[in-house]
Design an enzyme around this catalytic site. Sequence first.
Site, short mmCIF file in Angstrom:
data_model
loop_
_atom_site.label_atom_id
_atom_site.label_comp_id
_atom_site.label_asym_id
_atom_site.label_seq_id
_atom_site.Cartn_x
_atom_site.Cartn_y
_atom_site.Cartn_z
N VAL A 53 -0.01 -8.84 8.29
CA VAL A 53 -0.75 -8.59 9.54
C VAL A 53 -1.50 -9.85 9.97
O VAL A 53 -1.86 -10.69 9.16
CB VAL A 53 -1.76 -7.42 9.38
CG1 VAL A 53 -1.05 -6.08 9.31
CG2 VAL A 53 -2.66 -7.61 8.17
N GLN A 112 -1.15 6.55 -1.35
CA GLN A 112 -1.56 5.77 -0.18
C GLN A 112 -1.13 6.50 1.08
O GLN A 112 -0.20 7.33 1.06
CB GLN A 112 -0.90 4.39 -0.18
CG GLN A 112 -1.64 3.37 -1.01
CD GLN A 112 -1.25 1.95 -0.65
OE1 GLN A 112 -0.16 1.69 -0.13
NE2 GLN A 112 -2.14 1.02 -0.92
N HIS A 140 2.83 -0.39 -2.75
CA HIS A 140 2.10 0.16 -1.60
C HIS A 140 3.10 0.88 -0.71
O HIS A 140 4.31 0.81 -0.96
CB HIS A 140 1.35 -0.94 -0.82
CG HIS A 140 2.17 -2.16 -0.48
ND1 HIS A 140 1.67 -3.22 0.24
CD2 HIS A 140 3.47 -2.49 -0.74
CE1 HIS A 140 2.61 -4.14 0.39
NE2 HIS A 140 3.70 -3.72 -0.20
N ARG A 177 0.92 0.50 -9.55
CA ARG A 177 0.59 -0.90 -9.85
C ARG A 177 0.43 -1.10 -11.35
O ARG A 177 -0.06 -0.21 -12.05
CB ARG A 177 -0.68 -1.32 -9.12
CG ARG A 177 -0.42 -1.46 -7.64
CD ARG A 177 -1.56 -2.03 -6.86
NE ARG A 177 -1.29 -1.78 -5.43
CZ ARG A 177 -2.17 -1.94 -4.47
NH1 ARG A 177 -3.39 -2.35 -4.75
NH2 ARG A 177 -1.85 -1.68 -3.21
N TRP A 200 -0.52 -7.55 -5.75
CA TRP A 200 0.15 -6.31 -6.14
C TRP A 200 0.90 -6.50 -7.45
O TRP A 200 2.09 -6.82 -7.45
CB TRP A 200 1.13 -5.88 -5.05
CG TRP A 200 0.47 -5.62 -3.73
CD1 TRP A 200 -0.16 -4.47 -3.36
CD2 TRP A 200 0.37 -6.51 -2.62
NE1 TRP A 200 -0.65 -4.60 -2.10
CE2 TRP A 200 -0.34 -5.82 -1.60
CE3 TRP A 200 0.81 -7.82 -2.37
CZ2 TRP A 200 -0.63 -6.41 -0.37
CZ3 TRP A 200 0.52 -8.38 -1.14
CH2 TRP A 200 -0.20 -7.68 -0.16
N ALA A 240 -0.92 -1.77 11.97
CA ALA A 240 -0.62 -1.00 10.76
C ALA A 240 -1.91 -0.82 9.99
O ALA A 240 -2.86 -1.60 10.14
CB ALA A 240 0.42 -1.73 9.90
N1 PHE Z 1 -0.59 -2.24 1.93
C1 PHE Z 1 -1.91 -2.78 1.84
C2 PHE Z 1 -2.43 -2.60 0.41
O1 PHE Z 1 -1.90 -1.84 -0.33
C3 PHE Z 1 -2.85 -2.09 2.81
C4 PHE Z 1 -2.51 -2.40 4.23
C5 PHE Z 1 -1.58 -1.63 4.93
C6 PHE Z 1 -3.12 -3.43 4.89
C7 PHE Z 1 -1.28 -1.90 6.24
C8 PHE Z 1 -2.83 -3.72 6.22
C9 PHE Z 1 -1.91 -2.95 6.87
O2 PHE Z 1 -3.35 -3.25 0.00
#
Ligand code: PHE
Length: 350
Positions: free
Chosen positions: A262, A219, A179, A205, A158, A316
């Site tokens: 995760v 998002q 995000h 970003r 990111w 998530a």
């Molecule tokens: N936040 C992650 C991204 O921007 C996406 C994501 C969200 C992945 C929640 C897993 C769980 O790449």
Amino acid sequence: MSNEFDNKIKDLNNESVHSLDQCETQESLENWRVDFLGRRGRIALLLREIPKLDSKERGDAGFKANQLKNMLQKLFDQKVQDLNSLISSENNQEFDVTLPSRYIDRGTYHPTTQVVREISEAFYNMGFQIIDGPEVEQDVYNFQKLNIPAHHPARDMWNSLWVDKLSDSGETPLLLRTHTSPMQIRILENHKPPIRVLVPGKAYRYEATDATHEWQFFQIEGLVIDENITFANLKGTLEEFAQRIFGEKRKARFRCDFFPFVEPGAEMSIDCFKCDGNGCRVCGESGWIEILGAGMVHPEVLKGVGYDPNKYSGFAFGMGAERIAMLKHGIDDIRNFYSNDLRFLKQFSY
Ligand code: PHE
């Protein structure tokens, strides 16, 4: 016939015709009618003088007076008609019922807004709460509490737009959120399970733009936390969502992916809605389209916000709204979304 009466007729003739000529409104015409042709008008008065005339003259006088009366009545009727048709043609110039109506230019929803609303509705109908969060975020929420400490190499996923510099101590500097995942932490801190929320919002970003990357985009984040939530719940929920948005027949495929917050992490693809999985331009001939990242919330993340990972679990997910809109509408360049070209945007009106 006496000259006197004869002259009266002539004078009245001149005067009445002349003043009728001057009448230009319905009101003045009516006044004229009362003055000359009314029951107590000038003609009536003239007629009333006839019996006083010499008996030999009466016939001729009556004839001439009536002739004048009839002539004035005709002129008057004609004038009324002329004036009425003039008025109605003037009205028609102001309001021509045969003209096509003027086009009212209505605004339309931006394609991103449409997709965000559609997806929000799908999750809302599955019992999710829709909430909002800050776009300027603290490093702690955007990274640290998501199991991404300062200087961790995973931060390279990111590239960030910093509002405030990252200090060596890793203390909460500010950035534009990269995000919507920081909202996972904010929700866990402020709500008690069972939790089922959806967070649509902007993310930013520090990236060069190309056909599939923008430095700002939408998002949609989802979070589910309760006792006994398993990967099966994740699969079932996301498959249901895909079918609601992309069609009942859709199949979902989950493959391993990595996100620090995760474990296990996954990416979800659906079989291509264009070619039903046979391979086409939309799916790059693979038959599958990747639509989101997801996973079971990492035990470290749960511990970090004071949850017992042995009691609570959850999943998530996060997806890019423009990407979904691009897939749905066959849009091939994400830069169209923010270049404000109405010719592009208007195509998605409904
Ligand atoms: N936040 C992650 C991204 O921007 C996406 C994501 C969200 C992945 C929640 C897993 C769980 O790449």
